[in-house]
Design a protein around this motif. Sequence first.
Motif, PDB file in Angstrom:
ATOM      1  N   VAL A  26      22.346   2.142 -13.591  1.00  0.00           N
ATOM      2  CA  VAL A  26      21.901   0.944 -12.884  1.00  0.00           C
ATOM      3  C   VAL A  26      22.005   1.200 -11.382  1.00  0.00           C
ATOM      4  CG1 VAL A  26      22.586  -0.619 -14.725  1.00  0.00           C
ATOM      5  CG2 VAL A  26      24.207  -0.093 -12.888  1.00  0.00           C
ATOM      6  N   ARG A  27      21.470   0.302 -10.601  1.00  0.00           N
ATOM      7  CA  ARG A  27      21.603   0.432  -9.149  1.00  0.00           C
ATOM      8  C   ARG A  27      23.079   0.358  -8.762  1.00  0.00           C
ATOM      9  NH1 ARG A  27      16.766  -0.426  -6.376  1.00  0.00           N
ATOM     10  NH2 ARG A  27      15.074  -1.251  -7.665  1.00  0.00           N
ATOM     11  N   ILE A  28      23.509   1.261  -7.926  1.00  0.00           N
ATOM     12  CA  ILE A  28      24.929   1.247  -7.566  1.00  0.00           C
ATOM     13  C   ILE A  28      25.243   0.082  -6.631  1.00  0.00           C
ATOM     14  CG2 ILE A  28      25.309   3.685  -8.009  1.00  0.00           C
ATOM     15  CD1 ILE A  28      25.238   4.171  -4.991  1.00  0.00           C
ATOM     16  N   SER A  29      24.235  -0.609  -6.168  1.00  0.00           N
ATOM     17  CA  SER A  29      24.483  -1.846  -5.433  1.00  0.00           C
ATOM     18  C   SER A  29      25.043  -2.926  -6.350  1.00  0.00           C
ATOM     19  CB  SER A  29      23.193  -2.336  -4.772  1.00  0.00           C
ATOM     20  OG  SER A  29      22.171  -2.508  -5.735  1.00  0.00           O
ATOM     21  N   SER A  30      25.040  -2.651  -7.648  1.00  0.00           N
ATOM     22  CA  SER A  30      25.639  -3.565  -8.619  1.00  0.00           C
ATOM     23  C   SER A  30      27.149  -3.403  -8.721  1.00  0.00           C
ATOM     24  CB  SER A  30      25.037  -3.321 -10.009  1.00  0.00           C
ATOM     25  OG  SER A  30      23.646  -3.486  -9.995  1.00  0.00           O
ATOM     26  N   ASP A  53      30.977  -1.058  -1.667  1.00  0.00           N
ATOM     27  CA  ASP A  53      29.560  -1.349  -1.486  1.00  0.00           C
ATOM     28  C   ASP A  53      29.168  -1.388  -0.018  1.00  0.00           C
ATOM     29  OD1 ASP A  53      29.766  -4.953  -2.207  1.00  0.00           O
ATOM     30  OD2 ASP A  53      31.045  -3.612  -1.051  1.00  0.00           O
ATOM     31  N   SER A  54      30.129  -1.593   0.854  1.00  0.00           N
ATOM     32  CA  SER A  54      29.850  -1.579   2.294  1.00  0.00           C
ATOM     33  C   SER A  54      29.930  -0.181   2.882  1.00  0.00           C
ATOM     34  CB  SER A  54      30.834  -2.488   3.037  1.00  0.00           C
ATOM     35  OG  SER A  54      32.151  -1.995   2.927  1.00  0.00           O
ATOM     36  N   GLY A  55      30.338   0.787   2.055  1.00  0.00           N
ATOM     37  CA  GLY A  55      30.429   2.166   2.518  1.00  0.00           C
ATOM     38  C   GLY A  55      31.802   2.579   3.002  1.00  0.00           C
ATOM     39  N   HIS A  96      34.462   6.024 -11.806  1.00  0.00           N
ATOM     40  CA  HIS A  96      34.808   4.658 -12.199  1.00  0.00           C
ATOM     41  C   HIS A  96      34.062   3.686 -11.299  1.00  0.00           C
ATOM     42  CE1 HIS A  96      37.182   1.275 -13.504  1.00  0.00           C
ATOM     43  NE2 HIS A  96      37.623   1.053 -12.284  1.00  0.00           N
ATOM     44  N   ALA A  97      33.628   2.598 -11.886  1.00  0.00           N
ATOM     45  CA  ALA A  97      32.922   1.593 -11.105  1.00  0.00           C
ATOM     46  C   ALA A  97      33.335   0.192 -11.547  1.00  0.00           C
ATOM     47  CB  ALA A  97      31.416   1.759 -11.258  1.00  0.00           C
ATOM     48  N   ARG A  98      33.345  -0.715 -10.580  1.00  0.00           N
ATOM     49  CA  ARG A  98      33.657  -2.123 -10.844  1.00  0.00           C
ATOM     50  C   ARG A  98      32.466  -2.956 -10.431  1.00  0.00           C
ATOM     51  NH1 ARG A  98      39.626  -1.639  -8.018  1.00  0.00           N
ATOM     52  NH2 ARG A  98      40.397   0.001  -9.423  1.00  0.00           N
ATOM     53  N   GLY A  99      32.033  -3.817 -11.341  1.00  0.00           N
ATOM     54  CA  GLY A  99      30.790  -4.522 -11.141  1.00  0.00           C
ATOM     55  C   GLY A  99      30.876  -5.744 -10.260  1.00  0.00           C
TER      56      GLY A  99
END
Length: 119
Positions: A26-30, A53-55, A96-99
Amino acid sequence: QVQLVESGGDLVQPGGSLRLSCAASVRISSFYFMGWYRQVPGKERDLVASITDSGRTDYVDSMKDRFTITRDISKNTWYLQIDSLKPEDTAVYYCHARGSGYLRGREYWGQGTQVTVSS
């Protein structure tokens, strides 16, 4: 279904470099948080580096000089560059990612990629 797929793990000699990749379905902006963890047998999985998400990036203090986390929004991928590899860097590395947004409250892990540092 959201999937994270790591790649880039390898057997390398001490002093070498590797770039690990984590490609999202999915888009990593998610995601509001994207990170890299590592785990050795018999020990807990430890955070290595993260990017928001802000870098904004963050690193474990002992790894700031050799580890670099980046992201490519256009490729829905984030990376971990590891330089001057040491035998103690040997581990399975997990992304790892948090939505956020429609993925709020969900967390995702990749399957892991093995990094072995040995001469």
